[in-house]
Design a protein around this motif. Structure first.
Motif, short mmCIF file in Angstrom:
data_model
loop_
_atom_site.label_atom_id
_atom_site.label_comp_id
_atom_site.label_asym_id
_atom_site.label_seq_id
_atom_site.Cartn_x
_atom_site.Cartn_y
_atom_site.Cartn_z
N ARG A 55 0.85 -1.19 0.00
CA ARG A 55 0.00 0.00 0.00
C ARG A 55 0.89 1.24 0.00
NH1 ARG A 55 -2.89 -0.80 5.50
NH2 ARG A 55 -0.82 -1.67 5.88
N PRO A 56 0.52 2.26 -0.78
CA PRO A 56 1.35 3.48 -0.75
C PRO A 56 1.38 4.04 0.67
CG PRO A 56 -0.32 3.58 -2.48
CD PRO A 56 -0.63 2.37 -1.66
N ARG A 57 2.55 4.47 1.10
CA ARG A 57 2.62 5.09 2.43
C ARG A 57 3.85 5.99 2.48
NH1 ARG A 57 2.30 2.25 6.95
NH2 ARG A 57 3.77 3.65 7.94
N PRO A 58 3.80 6.97 3.36
CA PRO A 58 4.96 7.85 3.46
C PRO A 58 6.12 7.13 4.14
CG PRO A 58 3.28 8.47 5.06
CD PRO A 58 2.71 7.34 4.27
N PRO A 59 7.35 7.66 4.01
CA PRO A 59 8.48 7.04 4.70
C PRO A 59 8.35 7.18 6.21
CG PRO A 59 9.11 9.10 3.64
CD PRO A 59 7.71 8.83 3.24
N ARG A 60 9.24 6.49 6.94
CA ARG A 60 9.17 6.50 8.41
C ARG A 60 9.29 7.92 8.96
NH1 ARG A 60 13.23 2.99 9.51
NH2 ARG A 60 14.77 4.53 10.10
N ARG A 61 10.18 8.70 8.38
CA ARG A 61 10.28 10.12 8.73
C ARG A 61 10.74 10.86 7.49
NH1 ARG A 61 15.88 9.74 9.32
NH2 ARG A 61 16.48 7.90 10.50
N PRO A 62 10.53 12.18 7.45
CA PRO A 62 10.93 12.92 6.26
C PRO A 62 12.44 12.82 6.03
CG PRO A 62 9.60 14.28 7.73
CD PRO A 62 9.91 13.02 8.47
N GLY A 63 12.84 12.96 4.80
CA GLY A 63 14.26 12.90 4.48
C GLY A 63 14.91 14.27 4.61
N ASP A 90 15.81 10.83 0.36
CA ASP A 90 16.70 9.99 1.18
C ASP A 90 16.00 9.59 2.48
OD1 ASP A 90 16.69 12.47 2.34
OD2 ASP A 90 18.87 12.72 2.36
N ALA A 91 14.68 9.77 2.55
CA ALA A 91 13.93 9.36 3.73
C ALA A 91 13.93 7.83 3.84
CB ALA A 91 12.49 9.86 3.63
N PRO A 92 13.87 7.32 5.07
CA PRO A 92 13.91 5.85 5.22
C PRO A 92 12.54 5.21 5.03
CG PRO A 92 13.95 6.93 7.38
CD PRO A 92 13.93 8.04 6.36
N ARG A 147 25.17 1.52 0.75
CA ARG A 147 26.11 2.52 0.22
C ARG A 147 25.51 3.24 -0.99
NH1 ARG A 147 27.91 -2.38 -1.53
NH2 ARG A 147 28.42 -2.49 -3.75
N HIS A 148 24.62 2.56 -1.72
CA HIS A 148 23.96 3.23 -2.85
C HIS A 148 22.99 4.29 -2.35
CE1 HIS A 148 24.97 0.89 -6.57
NE2 HIS A 148 25.66 0.31 -5.62
N LEU A 149 22.29 3.96 -1.25
CA LEU A 149 21.35 4.94 -0.70
C LEU A 149 22.10 6.17 -0.20
CD1 LEU A 149 18.87 2.52 1.09
CD2 LEU A 149 18.64 3.61 -1.15
N TRP A 150 23.28 5.92 0.36
CA TRP A 150 24.10 7.04 0.82
C TRP A 150 24.56 7.89 -0.39
CZ3 TRP A 150 29.43 7.63 -0.21
CH2 TRP A 150 29.99 8.77 0.36
N MET A 151 25.01 7.22 -1.45
CA MET A 151 25.46 7.98 -2.65
C MET A 151 24.29 8.77 -3.24
SD MET A 151 28.18 5.50 -4.58
CE MET A 151 27.36 3.94 -4.39
N ASP A 152 23.11 8.17 -3.21
CA ASP A 152 21.94 8.88 -3.73
C ASP A 152 21.60 10.09 -2.87
OD1 ASP A 152 21.77 7.04 -5.71
OD2 ASP A 152 19.67 6.55 -5.39
N ALA A 153 21.74 9.92 -1.56
CA ALA A 153 21.45 11.05 -0.65
C ALA A 153 22.39 12.22 -0.98
CB ALA A 153 21.62 10.62 0.80
N VAL A 154 23.66 11.89 -1.23
CA VAL A 154 24.64 12.94 -1.56
C VAL A 154 24.29 13.59 -2.90
CG1 VAL A 154 27.06 13.34 -2.14
CG2 VAL A 154 26.48 11.93 -0.17
N ALA A 155 23.96 12.76 -3.90
CA ALA A 155 23.65 13.30 -5.23
C ALA A 155 22.40 14.17 -5.18
CB ALA A 155 23.46 12.15 -6.22
#
Ligand SMILES: Cc1cc2nc3c(=O)[nH]c(=O)nc-3n(C[C@H](O)[C@H](O)[C@H](O)COP(=O)(O)OP(=O)(O)OC[C@H]3O[C@@H](n4cnc5c(N)ncnc54)[C@H](O)[C@@H]3O)c2cc1C
Length: 397
Positions: A147-155, A256-258, A314-322
């Motif tokens: 089901r669509p849902r928001p992330p645990r907390r905002p990024g 980059d929200a979880p 590590r990909h999620l981290w690189m994406d957060a930086v980009a």
């Protein structure tokens, strides 16, 4: 009065893209004798979206693709790069055949359909009670929740990939059916964000032409139409010879929200809700497909249906930086993507975006971006993470 919940081995809560791919994979892997239910207020059928993705040719999707291309173009104001994707291809798949395959799998597996919105999943560690309103509708050993849902907390960066596409039919040959346009950055760039057009031709007279933005907020209806008219003109297409056959639009999180992929012992989240959307691009299909296959293999082997994370950390981290570098204006979107494809084999970039490259390849990809804004974004990201951790630590005291 509430009736007793139906007992099943597997409940798919949400029956859209991710669930349809799981159903088809269960069928493909010959899973039988499993009690499966799907809960969704809508029974998805027909054409409601078009998936574009890349993969290796020669698999079960071949017969249902609308089109595929060995070459794609990345276009900026300065130049047009023609990229050879071999051994990969870029492909287009409309939702109709995906939902048809899921329906066929439902028949073979004898799936129970619950046409209702699920409101709560009560997981006691052994079973999950699926409730619709006050009514407990299913008791499942495992739940795959999409089901669509928001992330645990905002990024730290909360963007959307938002878009509108026109299926354009032309009465003269105007499209190059041998090549798709992956990203065309000649569109006017928004003050904050990145925009591009793209063209996915099915034939020389029929194509999906889209306008896309990576930015914090969607446009108005009139905004998308104006942007598409602008892009159509940029492509030199004559409106008098064109008919808009269908319109397709949507918005996908780029953040980059979880996203919690495994929120309780027997609930697994899939699809966008489970973090299958790549933060730096919005591409989701390949990760959904990969995870559907892992789920089906696990069930066929009698193991819990828990797939590997959609992307390595590590990909999620690189994406957060980009994302941060793009959002804070340190990096221009057109320049970023142009360099990425110019300085790496296209196959490496595409596998990187799927999250399946080695650390050495990732180093090569990252070092093809401009160094100083990426270093600034890395430092900013690290400082923000530290700050957030300190705040959470203080709150929990
Ligand atoms: C128009 C469009 C085009 C896209 N194109 C691409 C693309 O080209 N490439 C790519 O990689 N990705 C693309 N995406 C992103 C992604 O692949 C799709 O959004 C994909 O459908 C996500 O699958 P999902 O199962 O997570 O969500 P969905 O397919 O949206 O399914 C969610 C389901 O949950 C159901 N639901 C909602 N509430 C409840 C409830 N309370 N109880 C039970 N069920 C509920 C909904 O009815 C829906 O059927 C696109 C998205 C859109 C919207």
């Amino acid at each position: 009065m509430n009736s007793a919940p139906v007992d099943v081995d597997l409940a798919l809560v949400g029956g859209g893209g991710a669930a349809s791919l799981v159903l088809a994979a269960l069928n493909r892997h010959g899973v039988r004798g499993l009690r499966v239910a799907v809960v969704d207020p809508v029974h998805r059928r027909g054409q409601d979206r078009t998936w574009a993705f890349w993969d290796r040719p020669g698999n079960d999707l071949d017969p249902v693709l609308s089109a595929s291309w060995r070459q794609v173009e990345v276009v900026t104001a300065e130049r047009r790069q023609v990229l050879d994707l071999a051994p990969l291809r870029y492909a287009m798949l409309r939702s109709g055949p995906v939902y048809d395959r899921a329906a066929e799998a439902e028949r073979r597996l004898g799936v129970t359909r619950v046409v209702a919105a699920a409101d709560a999943l009560d997981d006691d560690g052994e079973r999950v009670l699926v409730r619709a309103g006050d009514a407990p509708v299913l008791r499942a050993s495992w739940v795959l929740d999409s089901r669509p849902r928001p992330p645990r907390r905002p990024g730290r960066t909360n963007w959307l990939q938002h878009f509108r596409g026109w299926w354009l039919a032309s009465d003269t040959p105007v499209f190059d059916a041998d090549r798709a346009v992956l990203m065309d950055f000649r569109t006017p760039q928004p003050a904050r964000g990145v925009s591009f057009g793209y063209v996915l031709p099915v034939s020389d007279r029929y194509a999906l032409v889209e306008y896309t933005e990576f930015s914090p907020a969607p446009l108005t209806d009139a905004g998308y139409d104006a942007a598409l008219v602008g892009y159509r003109d940029l492509l030199g297409l004559d409106p008098a010879r064109l008919t808009v056959r269908e319109v397709e639009d949507g918005a996908i999180p780029m953040t980059d929200a979880p996203f919690d992929a495994h929120p309780s012992p027997r609930v697994v989240r899939l699809g966008t809700a489970g973090g299958a959307t790549r933060p730096s691009t919005g591409f989701t299909f390949s990760a959904m497909r990969r995870q559907a296959d892992q789920v089906a293999r696990a069930l066929a082997a009698g193991r819990p249906p828990v797939p590997a994370p959609a992307y390595p950390r590590r990909h999620l981290w690189m994406d957060a930086v980009a994302l941060r570098a793009l959002d804070r204006g340190g990096v221009s979107g057109p320049d970023f993507f142009d360099r990425l494809f110019d300085r790496n084999p296209a196959e490496r970039v595409l596998r990187f975006l799927d999250g399946v490259t080695s650390p050495a390849e990732e180093l090569a990809v990252m070092s093809s971006t401009r160094l100083s804004p990426m270093v600034a974004a890395t430092a900013g990201d690290a400082a923000d993470r530290l700050r957030a951790r300190l705040v959470r630590g203080q709150r929990s005291r």
